[in-house]
Design a protein around this motif. Structure first.
Motif, mmCIF file in Angstrom:
data_model
loop_
_atom_site.group_PDB
_atom_site.id
_atom_site.type_symbol
_atom_site.label_atom_id
_atom_site.label_comp_id
_atom_site.label_asym_id
_atom_site.label_seq_id
_atom_site.Cartn_x
_atom_site.Cartn_y
_atom_site.Cartn_z
ATOM 1 N N LEU A 152 2.241 6.371 -7.182
ATOM 2 C CA LEU A 152 1.210 7.222 -7.768
ATOM 3 C C LEU A 152 1.545 8.698 -7.571
ATOM 4 O O LEU A 152 1.365 9.522 -8.486
ATOM 5 N N TYR A 153 2.039 9.022 -6.396
ATOM 6 C CA TYR A 153 2.400 10.417 -6.133
ATOM 7 C C TYR A 153 3.594 10.842 -6.994
ATOM 8 O O TYR A 153 3.631 11.950 -7.531
ATOM 9 N N GLN A 154 4.560 9.941 -7.134
ATOM 10 C CA GLN A 154 5.737 10.264 -7.933
ATOM 11 C C GLN A 154 5.375 10.455 -9.403
ATOM 12 O O GLN A 154 5.929 11.328 -10.081
ATOM 13 N N ARG A 155 4.437 9.672 -9.900
ATOM 14 C CA ARG A 155 4.096 9.745 -11.321
ATOM 15 C C ARG A 155 3.085 10.851 -11.627
ATOM 16 O O ARG A 155 3.252 11.575 -12.610
ATOM 17 N N TYR A 156 2.071 10.982 -10.791
ATOM 18 C CA TYR A 156 0.991 11.909 -11.103
ATOM 19 C C TYR A 156 0.972 13.144 -10.214
ATOM 20 O O TYR A 156 0.394 14.162 -10.585
ATOM 21 N N GLY A 157 1.572 13.044 -9.041
ATOM 22 C CA GLY A 157 1.552 14.180 -8.131
ATOM 23 C C GLY A 157 0.161 14.420 -7.559
ATOM 24 O O GLY A 157 -0.807 13.722 -7.884
ATOM 25 N N LEU A 211 0.670 14.199 2.190
ATOM 26 C CA LEU A 211 0.982 14.622 0.834
ATOM 27 C C LEU A 211 0.170 15.841 0.394
ATOM 28 O O LEU A 211 0.669 16.691 -0.345
ATOM 29 N N VAL A 212 -1.088 15.914 0.838
ATOM 30 C CA VAL A 212 -1.937 17.011 0.373
ATOM 31 C C VAL A 212 -1.807 18.261 1.236
ATOM 32 O O VAL A 212 -2.296 19.325 0.859
ATOM 33 N N CYS A 222 0.834 -1.210 0.000
ATOM 34 C CA CYS A 222 0.000 0.000 0.000
ATOM 35 C C CYS A 222 0.864 1.254 0.000
ATOM 36 O O CYS A 222 0.615 2.203 -0.753
ATOM 37 N N GLY A 223 1.889 1.257 0.854
ATOM 38 C CA GLY A 223 2.789 2.410 0.885
ATOM 39 C C GLY A 223 3.516 2.609 -0.427
ATOM 40 O O GLY A 223 3.681 3.742 -0.898
ATOM 41 N N ALA A 224 3.950 1.498 -1.042
ATOM 42 C CA ALA A 224 4.644 1.598 -2.329
ATOM 43 C C ALA A 224 3.727 2.145 -3.418
ATOM 44 O O ALA A 224 4.127 2.978 -4.239
ATOM 45 N N VAL A 225 2.465 1.690 -3.426
ATOM 46 C CA VAL A 225 1.517 2.158 -4.443
ATOM 47 C C VAL A 225 1.250 3.653 -4.288
ATOM 48 O O VAL A 225 1.242 4.405 -5.274
#
Length: 243
Positions: free
Chosen positions: A90-95, A140-141, A83-86
């Motif tokens: 996702l954050y790294q690719r899409y922000g 993150l947000v 879950c943490g990796a996903v």
């Protein structure tokens, strides 16, 4: 004495004391799988993905690990690492373009954690994953700044190891005192109060025990590292001066 030795050696199976050490040895397994997946001559990200997904696949197929070693390698905690990796990928690719004020971030953390706890009987182990994901998303947000939110979470993050090691002790003492003084009622309130108190107590341990010990250890290591240099290089220089 076996559980104590298994604690120090992080032996993969068997009883450990304190019982929270089980997650340390599982974390060590994650580091091993991660190293095999990404630090070799050929990268094998599929290995990490398979390790994270294995307990979910076994559960879906109705297969139970046959022994302690299989239970260790294919532990349900693997899915939490996944879950943490996903979330990270996702954050790294899409922000995340949205940014929320600090109070909203705190509310998301509290609501997610309490909601997952309330649904623990329905979600089972997934309740921990839901709470952890919401904490990650909240971080993150929320805008990274010098606000109290950022500084507060930085302190909690730095103190996480002390919290991890001591929270069971403080919870045990707190629950005993709570039951004696207030009885067994108000369970949700007890969870919120005692959980917060255990975190705060862990932060105090970090500030007044862990950090001083680390500073003392660093001074001791720096002295032991400087001693051979002063006895070798310094002596050589003084001899050259005399010559």
């Amino acid at each position: 004495m076996a559980p104590l030795h298994q604690r120090h050696d992080l032996y993969p199976v068997g009883e450990v004391r304190p019982n929270v050490v089980w997650s340390l040895r599982h974390e060590a397994l994650f580091y091993l799988v991660f190293a095999l997946s990404f630090l070799g001559r050929r990268r094998m990200p599929w290995l990490l993905a398979l390790w994270c997904a294995a307990p979910v696949l076994l559960w879906a197929a109705g297969i139970q690990p046959g022994n302690e070693w299989a239970g260790f390698i294919f532990n349900r905690a693997n899915a939490l690492f996944g879950c943490g990796a996903v979330v990270g990928l996702l954050y790294q690719r899409y922000g995340l373009r949205c940014r929320v004020p600090a109070p909203v971030g705190w509310a998301l953390v509290c609501a997610g954690s309490l909601g997952a706890f309330a649904a623990r009987d329905w979600l089972g182990d997934l309740a921990v994953a839901v709470a952890a994901i919401l904490v990650l998303v909240a971080g993150l947000v929320t805008a990274n700044s010098e606000q109290r939110f950022a500084r507060g979470w930085e302190l909690v993050g730095n103190a996480s190891y002390s919290i991890y090691l001591t929270h069971n002790i403080f919870l045990l003492v707190g629950v005993t005192a709570w039951v004696k003084m207030l009885g067994r009622g108000m369970f949700p309130v007890a969870v919120a109060v005692l959980g917060t108190a255990a975190v705060l107590a862990g932060i105090l341990v970090h500030l007044y025990v862990e950090k001083p010990v680390i500073r003392a250890a660093r001074r001791l290591l720096s002295r032991s590292a400087a001693a051979p240099m002063s006895g070798g290089w310094g002596e050589a220089v003084s001899r050259s001066d005399r010559v």
